[in-house]
Structures are given as C-alpha cells and as structure tokens.
Design a protein around this motif. Structure first.
Motif, PDB file in Angstrom:
ATOM      1  N   SER A 132       0.706  -1.162   0.207  1.00  0.00           N
ATOM      2  CA  SER A 132      -0.007  -0.144   0.087  1.00  0.00           C
ATOM      3  C   SER A 132       0.737   1.278   0.179  1.00  0.00           C
ATOM      4  CB  SER A 132      -1.030   0.215   1.580  1.00  0.00           C
ATOM      5  OG  SER A 132      -1.888  -1.127   1.332  1.00  0.00           O
ATOM      6  N   GLN A 133       1.933   1.207   0.638  1.00  0.00           N
ATOM      7  CA  GLN A 133       2.948   2.618   0.735  1.00  0.00           C
ATOM      8  C   GLN A 133       3.403   2.269  -1.335  1.00  0.00           C
ATOM      9  OE1 GLN A 133       6.269   1.835   3.276  1.00  0.00           O
ATOM     10  NE2 GLN A 133       7.122   4.161   3.403  1.00  0.00           N
ATOM     11  N   VAL A 134       3.570   1.427  -0.967  1.00  0.00           N
ATOM     12  CA  VAL A 134       4.659   1.506  -2.329  1.00  0.00           C
ATOM     13  C   VAL A 134       3.707   1.695  -3.424  1.00  0.00           C
ATOM     14  CG1 VAL A 134       5.226   0.384  -4.256  1.00  0.00           C
ATOM     15  CG2 VAL A 134       6.422  -0.274  -1.766  1.00  0.00           C
ATOM     16  N   VAL A 135       2.209   1.800  -3.742  1.00  0.00           N
ATOM     17  CA  VAL A 135       1.603   1.769  -4.881  1.00  0.00           C
ATOM     18  C   VAL A 135       0.997   3.869  -4.541  1.00  0.00           C
ATOM     19  CG1 VAL A 135       0.740  -0.159  -5.369  1.00  0.00           C
ATOM     20  CG2 VAL A 135      -0.579   0.888  -3.556  1.00  0.00           C
ATOM     21  N   ARG A 136       1.050   4.309  -3.372  1.00  0.00           N
ATOM     22  CA  ARG A 136       0.817   6.037  -2.519  1.00  0.00           C
ATOM     23  C   ARG A 136       1.456   6.609  -3.827  1.00  0.00           C
ATOM     24  NH1 ARG A 136      -1.451   2.589   2.122  1.00  0.00           N
ATOM     25  NH2 ARG A 136      -3.918   3.584   1.938  1.00  0.00           N
ATOM     26  N   LEU A 137       2.857   6.053  -3.621  1.00  0.00           N
ATOM     27  CA  LEU A 137       3.726   6.674  -3.756  1.00  0.00           C
ATOM     28  C   LEU A 137       3.971   6.608  -5.352  1.00  0.00           C
ATOM     29  CD1 LEU A 137       6.779   5.654  -1.248  1.00  0.00           C
ATOM     30  CD2 LEU A 137       6.228   7.859  -1.488  1.00  0.00           C
ATOM     31  N   ALA A 138       3.447   5.348  -5.557  1.00  0.00           N
ATOM     32  CA  ALA A 138       3.619   5.523  -7.176  1.00  0.00           C
ATOM     33  C   ALA A 138       2.694   6.396  -7.538  1.00  0.00           C
ATOM     34  CB  ALA A 138       3.565   3.903  -7.584  1.00  0.00           C
ATOM     35  N   PHE A 139       1.428   6.703  -7.000  1.00  0.00           N
ATOM     36  CA  PHE A 139       0.406   7.376  -7.659  1.00  0.00           C
ATOM     37  C   PHE A 139       0.462   8.247  -7.661  1.00  0.00           C
ATOM     38  CE2 PHE A 139      -0.750   2.706  -8.789  1.00  0.00           C
ATOM     39  CZ  PHE A 139      -1.169   3.374 -10.709  1.00  0.00           C
ATOM     40  N   SER A 140       0.836   9.125  -6.781  1.00  0.00           N
ATOM     41  CA  SER A 140       1.729  10.282  -5.806  1.00  0.00           C
ATOM     42  C   SER A 140       1.203  11.573  -6.825  1.00  0.00           C
ATOM     43  CB  SER A 140       1.777  10.482  -4.555  1.00  0.00           C
ATOM     44  OG  SER A 140       3.284  10.255  -5.475  1.00  0.00           O
ATOM     45  N   GLN A 141       2.092  11.434  -8.521  1.00  0.00           N
ATOM     46  CA  GLN A 141       1.776  11.555  -9.108  1.00  0.00           C
ATOM     47  C   GLN A 141       2.360  10.508 -10.710  1.00  0.00           C
ATOM     48  OE1 GLN A 141       5.089  15.244  -8.904  1.00  0.00           O
ATOM     49  NE2 GLN A 141       5.748  14.433  -6.539  1.00  0.00           N
ATOM     50  N   ARG A 142       0.535  10.088 -11.047  1.00  0.00           N
ATOM     51  CA  ARG A 142       0.291   9.448 -11.632  1.00  0.00           C
ATOM     52  C   ARG A 142       1.179   9.785 -13.041  1.00  0.00           C
ATOM     53  NH1 ARG A 142      -4.945   6.790 -11.287  1.00  0.00           N
ATOM     54  NH2 ARG A 142      -4.311   6.066 -13.408  1.00  0.00           N
ATOM     55  N   ARG A 143       1.062  10.933 -13.722  1.00  0.00           N
ATOM     56  CA  ARG A 143       1.322  11.294 -15.049  1.00  0.00           C
ATOM     57  C   ARG A 143       3.130  11.655 -14.377  1.00  0.00           C
ATOM     58  NH1 ARG A 143      -2.890   9.473 -16.839  1.00  0.00           N
ATOM     59  NH2 ARG A 143      -4.930   9.935 -16.322  1.00  0.00           N
ATOM     60  N   LYS A 144       3.551  11.744 -13.655  1.00  0.00           N
ATOM     61  CA  LYS A 144       4.887  11.124 -13.750  1.00  0.00           C
ATOM     62  C   LYS A 144       5.514   9.713 -13.669  1.00  0.00           C
ATOM     63  CE  LYS A 144       5.266  15.998 -12.149  1.00  0.00           C
ATOM     64  NZ  LYS A 144       5.875  17.263 -11.466  1.00  0.00           N
ATOM     65  N   LYS A 145       6.866  10.282 -13.684  1.00  0.00           N
ATOM     66  CA  LYS A 145       7.725   8.752 -13.480  1.00  0.00           C
ATOM     67  C   LYS A 145       8.018   8.497 -12.183  1.00  0.00           C
ATOM     68  CE  LYS A 145      11.009  10.012 -17.790  1.00  0.00           C
ATOM     69  NZ  LYS A 145      11.851  10.030 -18.480  1.00  0.00           N
ATOM     70  N   MET A 146       7.404   7.241 -12.396  1.00  0.00           N
ATOM     71  CA  MET A 146       7.364   6.976 -10.295  1.00  0.00           C
ATOM     72  C   MET A 146       8.383   7.017  -9.598  1.00  0.00           C
ATOM     73  SD  MET A 146       5.745   2.677 -10.713  1.00  0.00           S
ATOM     74  CE  MET A 146       6.856   1.688 -11.034  1.00  0.00           C
ATOM     75  N   ILE A 147       9.370   6.692 -10.402  1.00  0.00           N
ATOM     76  CA  ILE A 147      11.087   6.416 -10.036  1.00  0.00           C
ATOM     77  C   ILE A 147      11.156   6.658  -8.806  1.00  0.00           C
ATOM     78  CG2 ILE A 147      12.708   7.807 -11.137  1.00  0.00           C
ATOM     79  CD1 ILE A 147      13.991   4.697 -11.248  1.00  0.00           C
ATOM     80  N   LYS A 148      11.007   9.082  -9.213  1.00  0.00           N
ATOM     81  CA  LYS A 148      11.928   9.444  -7.989  1.00  0.00           C
ATOM     82  C   LYS A 148      10.202   9.450  -7.019  1.00  0.00           C
ATOM     83  CE  LYS A 148      11.726  14.908  -7.623  1.00  0.00           C
ATOM     84  NZ  LYS A 148      11.969  15.750  -7.856  1.00  0.00           N
ATOM     85  N   GLN A 149       9.312   9.283  -6.963  1.00  0.00           N
ATOM     86  CA  GLN A 149       9.191   9.481  -5.769  1.00  0.00           C
ATOM     87  C   GLN A 149       9.003   7.963  -5.090  1.00  0.00           C
ATOM     88  OE1 GLN A 149       7.707  11.223  -8.709  1.00  0.00           O
ATOM     89  NE2 GLN A 149       5.581   9.243  -8.841  1.00  0.00           N
ATOM     90  N   LEU A 150       9.546   5.812  -5.788  1.00  0.00           N
ATOM     91  CA  LEU A 150      10.554   5.648  -4.955  1.00  0.00           C
ATOM     92  C   LEU A 150      11.283   5.672  -4.634  1.00  0.00           C
ATOM     93  CD1 LEU A 150       8.786   2.835  -7.242  1.00  0.00           C
ATOM     94  CD2 LEU A 150       7.708   3.368  -4.875  1.00  0.00           C
ATOM     95  N   ALA A 151      12.074   6.224  -4.936  1.00  0.00           N
ATOM     96  CA  ALA A 151      13.560   6.438  -4.513  1.00  0.00           C
ATOM     97  C   ALA A 151      13.976   8.071  -3.683  1.00  0.00           C
ATOM     98  CB  ALA A 151      14.110   7.074  -5.860  1.00  0.00           C
TER      99      ALA A 151
END
Length: 279
Positions: A214-233
C-alpha cells in the motif's frame, strides 16, 4: 419493498433520505431476488451487511437462514430494524461502518462474507478497510457507485487504474457482475451503480506485505502523470529502486498507470527482502 411501501414507511417515521449519508433504497424486487441468488447466501453462514436500510436485502438473507450482522448509522432506521428484523434473527450494530473495527465483530478466525448495497458515502472506505484486514472477508458482493467499482476492477493501462485497483487485485479476484441504473432506487441517484464480486485470493499475501505494498502504490500514484521512480527513490533510495527495476524488467521511464498489480507485488517483495536482509 415497492416504492409506494417505502415512501409510506419513510413518511410514517418522518425520515427524508439523506444524500449526505448516501441513502438510496432498492425498490426493484426482481433485482433483489437476482442479487440474493447471485450471492449464494446460505443457511448458517455468517454475512455482514453495511447500510441495510429497511431490510429489502436483509430480510431475504434472513429468510434463507443466514446469520446476518448489519451495520447501520441512521438511528431512526435502527429503531425500525430493532422492532421488525432483530426479532427475526438480525444482529444489529448501530454505528459508522467507516470507523468500526470489523475484526471485533466475530471471534478470531470466523469466516464471513460482505453482501451489501453499500451507501455511496461509505463504499470506498468500507471496501478499503476490509482489504486491509489481516484476514479479509472470503468474498465481497457489493453494489457501489459505478466509478468506484471501475476503479476496483481496473487493469494497468485503464483510465480508472490506481492505487486502490492494485490493492484490490492483490487481495481479491475482482469480477463485474452487473450494471445497475438509477431507476431501481428511491430516490434515484444521479449516477449509475455496479455490482462487483470480490473473491479473496487463495494466494493472499501476509498483512505485513500488503501494508508495504500500500505504501509503494500510494507513492507510485502520488504523481501519476510522472515517472514513478523519483517518488519511490525518495523513500527506498535511488540505488535500491534501480536494482528493483533491473530485476523486474521495468523501464526507468515507466509511469505507475502502466505497472501491473503483479509487478507492483514484485517491487514490494524486492523492497521487503532488502529491508530484512542482514547488514
């Protein structure tokens, strides 16, 4: 309960359906009969219903011999249920289903199903809470606002796909059973509804894993129109995320809306293994 019977009852108890509470009552007997048949409600099984209203669905399940626990917020409806359906075997819990701890309703390990025409105001929260249970219901057969149902059922690449979609598919096999028009309710809602079957997966991951996912997907979709790598990193570290991408075969340019639920599961497992690996 026909519309004329419902309106007479509402008038008798002085209740005007609340839009804020999402009170739209089913008035089509053929649909209700179909819903009960589709649910397979059976004698002796434990069923939870959220928002029973005046028991159009509840009464049918009680008549089949099911052990029904209904959660109702409106105290005026609760008074009616206590006088009419509690004597017929209904277990009534008065309260807000969005705040109730479902794990306290039954002894630990008790299997149950959710069969419910969920109030529009509470549907998303109730389903999300149950997905997060250590042991979710064996099955949820629920009617929801169409837009919410589409989110729960969406696959990667669909417009409605998001964090809730991934969480739902990690816990359940999600199936759309039927679209439901406003004409089947009183008062008529301004949106269409949808009945979903959400059957708990045989390979249900442990609760600890699902919390991390749940933590991973919330981070990933927090800026859904951008590459998700930055949020996860920002949380897991750039090197760790890059290593996870390489192992799974994800492009660093990928956006969350293109990552499948299974791939999110692989990402979560990678992060979990790193966390638990010895220094």
């Amino acid at each position: 309960m026909k519309k004329s019977e419902l309106t007479a009852l509402l008038s008798a108890i002085g209740l005007a359906p609340s839009r804020k509470l999402g009170q739209n009552f089913l008035i089509d007997d053929n649909f209700l009969d179909w819903l009960v048949r589709e649910s397979g409600a059976a004698k002796g099984e434990t069923i939870v219903e959220v928002g029973p209203g005046f028991g159009a669905l509840t009464g049918r399940m009680l008549a089949l011999g099911a052990n029904v626990t209904a959660i109702e917020f409106d105290h005026r409806i609760c008074e009616w249920l206590r006088s009419v359906l509690v004597p017929k075997g209904l277990r009534l819990v008065e309260g807000d289903a969005c705040k109730i701890n479902f794990s306290t309703l039954f002894p630990p390990g008790t299997p149950f199903r959710l069969i419910s025409n969920l109030p529009y105001s509470a549907g998303t929260v109730v389903v999300a809470k149950l997905l997060d249970q250590e042991t979710p219901p064996e099955e949820m057969i629920v009617m929801l606002q169409k837009e919410v149902a589409m989110r729960l059922a969406a696959d990667a690449g669909d417009e409605e796909y998001g964090a809730l979609s991934v969480r739902a598919k990690t816990v359940c096999e999600v199936e759309i059973l039927r679209m439901v028009p406003p004409q089947l309710f009183h008062p008529k809602p301004e949106v269409d509804s949808c009945v979903l079957r959400m059957k708990r997966r045989a390979d249900l991951p442990p609760a600890e894993f699902r919390t991390l996912l749940s933590q991973v997907v919330r981070l990933a979709f927090s800026q859904r129109r951008k590459k998700m790598i930055k949020q996860l990193a920002a949380v897991f570290g750039r090197e760790t995320v890059e290593a996870a991408y390489r192992e799974i075969g994800l492009s660093e340019d990928i956006r969350a809306e293109r990552v499948t639920a299974a791939q999110f599961g692989e990402l979560t497992r990678f992060f979990q293994n790193i966390k638990h690996s010895p220094l």
